[in-house]
Design a protein around this motif. Structure first.
Motif, PDB file in Angstrom:
ATOM      1  N   VAL A   1     -11.995  -8.450   6.241  1.00 61.54           N
ATOM      2  CA  VAL A   1     -11.335  -8.878   5.005  1.00 61.54           C
ATOM      3  C   VAL A   1     -10.936 -10.343   5.110  1.00 61.54           C
ATOM      4  O   VAL A   1     -11.187 -11.147   4.201  1.00 61.54           O
ATOM      5  CB  VAL A   1     -10.095  -8.001   4.732  1.00 61.54           C
TER       6      VAL A   1
ATOM      7  N   LEU B   1      -8.194  -0.805   0.450  1.00 62.79           N
ATOM      8  CA  LEU B   1      -8.663  -0.025   1.593  1.00 62.79           C
ATOM      9  C   LEU B   1      -7.630   0.988   2.067  1.00 62.79           C
ATOM     10  O   LEU B   1      -7.981   2.061   2.549  1.00 62.79           O
ATOM     11  CB  LEU B   1      -9.025  -0.964   2.747  1.00 62.79           C
ATOM     12  N   ASN B   2      -6.346   0.649   1.931  1.00 63.78           N
ATOM     13  CA  ASN B   2      -5.323   1.489   2.564  1.00 63.78           C
ATOM     14  C   ASN B   2      -4.541   2.376   1.610  1.00 63.78           C
ATOM     15  O   ASN B   2      -3.942   3.362   2.035  1.00 63.78           O
ATOM     16  CB  ASN B   2      -4.351   0.619   3.363  1.00 63.78           C
TER      17      ASN B   2
ATOM     18  N   ALA C   1      -7.472  -6.613  -1.117  1.00 63.30           N
ATOM     19  CA  ALA C   1      -8.438  -5.856  -0.323  1.00 63.30           C
ATOM     20  C   ALA C   1      -7.732  -4.836   0.568  1.00 63.30           C
ATOM     21  O   ALA C   1      -8.173  -3.693   0.692  1.00 63.30           O
ATOM     22  CB  ALA C   1      -9.286  -6.810   0.521  1.00 63.30           C
ATOM     23  N   HIS C   2      -6.634  -5.249   1.177  1.00 57.65           N
ATOM     24  CA  HIS C   2      -5.926  -4.320   2.061  1.00 57.65           C
ATOM     25  C   HIS C   2      -5.334  -3.157   1.287  1.00 57.65           C
ATOM     26  O   HIS C   2      -5.315  -2.027   1.772  1.00 57.65           O
ATOM     27  CB  HIS C   2      -4.838  -5.064   2.854  1.00 57.65           C
TER      28      HIS C   2
ATOM     29  N   ALA D   1     -16.718  -3.008   0.728  1.00 60.24           N
ATOM     30  CA  ALA D   1     -15.524  -2.947  -0.116  1.00 60.24           C
ATOM     31  C   ALA D   1     -15.161  -4.346  -0.611  1.00 60.24           C
ATOM     32  O   ALA D   1     -14.872  -4.553  -1.802  1.00 60.24           O
ATOM     33  CB  ALA D   1     -14.362  -2.343   0.673  1.00 60.24           C
TER      34      ALA D   1
ATOM     35  N   PRO E   1     -12.785   5.450   0.916  1.00 64.12           N
ATOM     36  CA  PRO E   1     -12.584   4.076   1.398  1.00 64.12           C
ATOM     37  C   PRO E   1     -12.365   3.988   2.904  1.00 64.12           C
ATOM     38  O   PRO E   1     -12.616   2.951   3.506  1.00 64.12           O
ATOM     39  CB  PRO E   1     -11.328   3.617   0.639  1.00 64.12           C
TER      40      PRO E   1
ATOM     41  N   SER F   1       0.834  -1.204   0.000  1.00 67.50           N
ATOM     42  CA  SER F   1       0.000   0.000   0.000  1.00 67.50           C
ATOM     43  C   SER F   1       0.862   1.246   0.000  1.00 67.50           C
ATOM     44  O   SER F   1       0.664   2.164  -0.813  1.00 67.50           O
ATOM     45  CB  SER F   1      -0.918   0.018   1.227  1.00 67.50           C
TER      46      SER F   1
ATOM     47  N   CYS G   1      -3.776  -3.383   9.503  1.00 68.17           N
ATOM     48  CA  CYS G   1      -3.902  -4.719   8.905  1.00 68.17           C
ATOM     49  C   CYS G   1      -3.667  -5.825   9.931  1.00 68.17           C
ATOM     50  O   CYS G   1      -4.142  -6.943   9.768  1.00 68.17           O
ATOM     51  CB  CYS G   1      -2.926  -4.869   7.739  1.00 68.17           C
TER      52      CYS G   1
ATOM     53  N   SER H   1      -6.991  -6.500  11.217  1.00 64.46           N
ATOM     54  CA  SER H   1      -8.029  -6.596  10.195  1.00 64.46           C
ATOM     55  C   SER H   1      -8.852  -7.859  10.419  1.00 64.46           C
ATOM     56  O   SER H   1      -8.315  -8.934  10.665  1.00 64.46           O
ATOM     57  CB  SER H   1      -7.358  -6.625   8.821  1.00 64.46           C
TER      58      SER H   1
ATOM     59  N   VAL I   1     -16.142  -2.053   5.442  1.00 61.59           N
ATOM     60  CA  VAL I   1     -15.189  -2.996   4.848  1.00 61.59           C
ATOM     61  C   VAL I   1     -15.914  -4.124   4.127  1.00 61.59           C
ATOM     62  O   VAL I   1     -15.505  -4.551   3.042  1.00 61.59           O
ATOM     63  CB  VAL I   1     -14.248  -3.548   5.934  1.00 61.59           C
TER      64      VAL I   1
END
Lengths: 231, 522
Positions: free
Chosen positions: B206, B142-143, B138-139, B101, B93, B64, B200, B203, B98
């Motif tokens: 996700v 989102l990030n 996904a991470h 997403a 986001p 990310s 994360c 998390s 989540v």
């Protein structure tokens, strides 16, 4: 009567002492080089700066246990004298009641105070829509409403032009004369002192000198004042 | 001016708020440790989960933050119509639930998604999104936007004079990179990477959807499984202890690395840039920004498109869950902002050193995992009463405590300025205590307070963590319903419910934000 009883104010690399009394009524200027502690002295009287030792008394009563708002004192700062989100009327109203729940009679008093300082009809405006001079008048009107026996001026008119400043000083002198308020005003400009202050306190070299007649003091300035004035 | 010479508001509400947060976090930790005993119940699979937790968090953070650098760089040096809109959209986001997403990503990249449909047309083999690949995707989704915004702050913090000097010295992009941008990134990037790593590490949603199985299970998921599937509280507590140790280690790490200073501040400013960039670089930047935009926008649009026809036909249980979600979100926002304001008042009344210490303590609470706290609270409550009956109040409280550090970050700068500027005036007029809160603090801090409330409400509305641990289906919130519908392969209804959830999260955020703007003529 305002009494400094062996008062000492101290901060890192700074120390100021005062030990004298000031008779009530009249206007007293506090003059001296910057950094000498003029504003700190006012802060101590107003309750923002706890003394290292000694006491400050008003009419024989020690001010130390009193919170700033409970002291017999009104103070005007260099800036931020009005809350920008409140109307002028609300700003003045705070001088009467800290919770701003004003009665009809109190609202009338606010309107009268506005009239007195020449701001009639501007009560509904926010401070940001007023000129610098008008803002100063509003702050002064609030002090008038608070009706505390001691008024401290920490150079509130410094940002105004010379003519406007002179006008404000005259207004202070008028109002103080009408109400019998004792005024202490910090200034770095000898002209301010000469204009309205009957007596002047010199703050220099860690000492607060007892008040002297303004005219006499400037006619024959002691060494510390002479070096500050550059004469 | 020395603080403490006079008092505007007492310190006890702040001490109480901070005490409550710490009691909740530390109490839960204590309960978990006491139940776990000497980690004897930890299996090899659990150690594998711990390793996987760290591994996916490290990879997610590096990916990310690494991808965010060129994107932020392109955004920082390009001016184009709608640039401001792009930056605002990058914040989306962060408050997007989540679960939504993840559904959006599955719509595009999933087994039956658009990507595989395209690959099938070309006669290519299908790709699968489950496991580590899906988790990382996904991470990053989102990030990455969050990282870009934080890095943009870094670019905005470079004085314009430095870029002017670079132009005067006829620097090309390479020299600007070496002498201006790289030193800035060296200061900012570690904090950004660490922030994503911490997110994360805890998390849950996700991993719940994308992960699972022996090769892609994190501690958070393992706690959930031990709790809900094995009904083995001792095992859950042992796993929670491991997760807690990870959090503490990460928190220790975060004390060593500077955190990004401001949260969402100073994004509006665009430094004038004169340093020359060639045609090829321009094409590169534009392509990169367009690709990022597509990557971020398409999944969201996909969910909206697939769910919109179904929103009117959602079963009543979904609407009831939606109502529950709104109530929890509003209550959590109120509690979070009150806690943050009280704590902020305490912090701003202290001198620099203890203030920094308290600030750090609050940020440490942020690294605690909601599932660990949930497990701990369950263990504590169980000794008095039926924890399931208290599920919704507990969820509200934990959501509030989790959102509180964010709220504090939003409120603190304005609060500090307010106190520096107006404390003496307030004190001299005797405007203190509740009068001060009502007449000075609330009106003056309206914008940050509203923004913080919106943030807390949106985060709480989208939360699927503690609620999955505690609540039975009769108390389901909307994120739980979305997950349940998707799990039951009622994909259309799940998409419809997901839209409802998005509407609630963004609607609450927008509502509060509007309240902050209303006649704010300061």
């Amino acid at each position: 009567m305002l009494t400094f009883e062996q008062l000492a104010l101290a901060q890192e690399g700074f120390r100021l002492e005062a030990d004298f009394s000031l008779s009530p009524g009249g206007i007293t200027a506090i003059i001296g080089p910057s950094g000498a502690g003029k504003s700190t002295l006012l802060s101590a009287i107003a309750g923002f700066f706890p003394p290292a030792s000694g006491r400050i008394l008003w009419e024989g009563q020690d001010l130390a246990p009193l919170a700033p708002g409970a002291r017999p004192v009104s103070i005007l700062f260099q800036d931020q004298n009005l809350f920008p989100h409140l109307t002028i009327a609300d700003n003045l109203g705070l001088g009467l009641r800290a919770d701003l729940r004003l009665s009809g009679g109190e609202r009338t008093k606010v309107a009268q105070a506005l009239d007195r300082v020449g701001l009639s009809g501007l009560g509904d405006r926010k401070p940001g829509t007023l000129s610098g001079g008008q803002q100063s008048r509003a702050a002064l009107a609030r002090a008038l409403l608070r009706a505390r026996p001691l008024l401290l001026l920490d150079e509130p008119f410094a940002a105004l032009g010379p003519a406007l400043k002179a006008e404000m000083l005259d207004l202070v002198a008028e109002i103080a004369g009408e109400t019998g308020t004792t005024v202490l005003m910090v200034s770095h400009d000898p002209a301010d002192a000469r204009r309205i202050a009957g007596q002047t306190i010199l703050v220099a070299e860690g000492r607060t000198n007892p008040p002297e007649d303004t005219a006499t003091l400037f006619a024959a300035p002691p060494a510390a004042l002479a070096s500050y004035l550059g004469t | 001016m020395a603080r403490g010479a006079f008092e505007i508001v007492p310190r006890w509400p702040g001490a109480f708020a901070l005490g409550l947060v710490m009691a909740l976090v530390l109490g839960a930790f204590g309960a978990v440790l006491a139940r776990a005993g000497a980690l004897s119940g930890v299996t090899t699979a659990d150690w594998a989960a711990a390793r996987f937790t760290v591994m996916q968090a490290v990879l997610s953070a590096l990916l990310s933050a690494g991808l965010a650098v060129p994107v932020a760089r392109a955004l920082a040096r390009r001016r184009f119509p709608g640039r401001h809109l792009v930056i605002v959209a990058l914040g989306a986001p962060f408050i997007l639930p989540v679960i939504v997403a993840v559904m959006g990503l599955l719509t595009i990249f999933g087994r039956a998604g658009w990507l595989n449909a395209g690959l099938a047309l070309l006669g290519l083999p299908k790709v699968s999104l489950y496991g580590l690949d899906g988790i990382l995707l996904a991470h990053v989704f989102l990030n990455l936007p969050f990282a870009v915004r934080l890095l943009l702050n870094g670019w905005a913090s470079v004085p314009a004079e430095r870029f002017r000097l670079a132009t005067a010295l006829d620097f090309g992009p390479r020299e600007v990179w070496r002498h201006v941008e790289r030193p800035m990134l060296r200061a900012v990037l570690p904090g950004v990477t660490l922030a994503i790593f911490l997110v994360c590490l805890t998390s849950f949603t996700v991993i719940l959807v994308m992960g699972g199985g022996p090769r892609a299970t994190t501690l958070e998921l393992a706690i959930y499984q031990a709790f809900r599937l094995e009904f083995d509280l001792g095992h859950a507590a042992a796993l929670a202890s491991l997760q807690m140790a990870l959090s503490l280690a990460a928190a220790g790490l975060s004390l060593a690395v500077a955190r990004p200073a401001a949260f969402g501040a100073g994004l509006g400013r665009v430094a004038d840039r004169w340093d020359r960039t060639g045609r090829r670089l321009q094409i590169f930047d534009v392509t990169l920004l367009a690709a990022t935009g597509l990557f971020i926008a398409t999944p969201m649009i996909a969910v909206l498109a697939s769910g919109l026809p179904w929103i009117a036909e959602l079963p009543g249980s979904v609407w009831i869950a939606a109502g529950r979600t709104v109530i929890i979100a509003l209550a959590a926002a109120l509690i979070a902002v009150s806690l943050a304001l009280a704590t902020g008042l305490l912090i701003t009344s202290l001198s620099a050193r203890p203030a920094r210490l308290l600030d750090a303590v609050v940020m440490l609470a942020m690294t605690a995992s909601p599932l660990v706290i949930g497990t701990g609270l369950f263990l504590i409550l169980r000794t008095f009463t039926d924890p399931i009956a208290l599920a919704l109040p507990v969820v509200t409280l934990v959501n509030a405590v989790m959102a509180m550090p964010f709220c504090l970050r939003v409120i603190l700068p304005g609060l500090a300025a307010l106190r520096t500027d107006y404390d003496r005036l307030s004190a001299s007029l005797g405007v203190t205590g509740l009068d001060w809160i009502r007449l000075v603090a609330l009106p003056r801090l309206r914008r940050p307070l509203a923004f913080a409330s919106g943030l807390a409400a949106a985060l709480s509305a989208g939360d699927l963590g503690v609620v999955a641990l505690f609540a039975d289906p009769g108390q389901a919130t909307l994120p739980m319903q979305v997950y349940a519908l998707a799990g039951a392969y009622r994909t259309d209804q799940a998409a419809g419910a997901a839209i409802l959830l998005v509407l609630i999260a963004f609607g609450l955020f927008r509502l509060f934000d509007r309240l902050g703007d209303r006649d704010a003529d300061l």
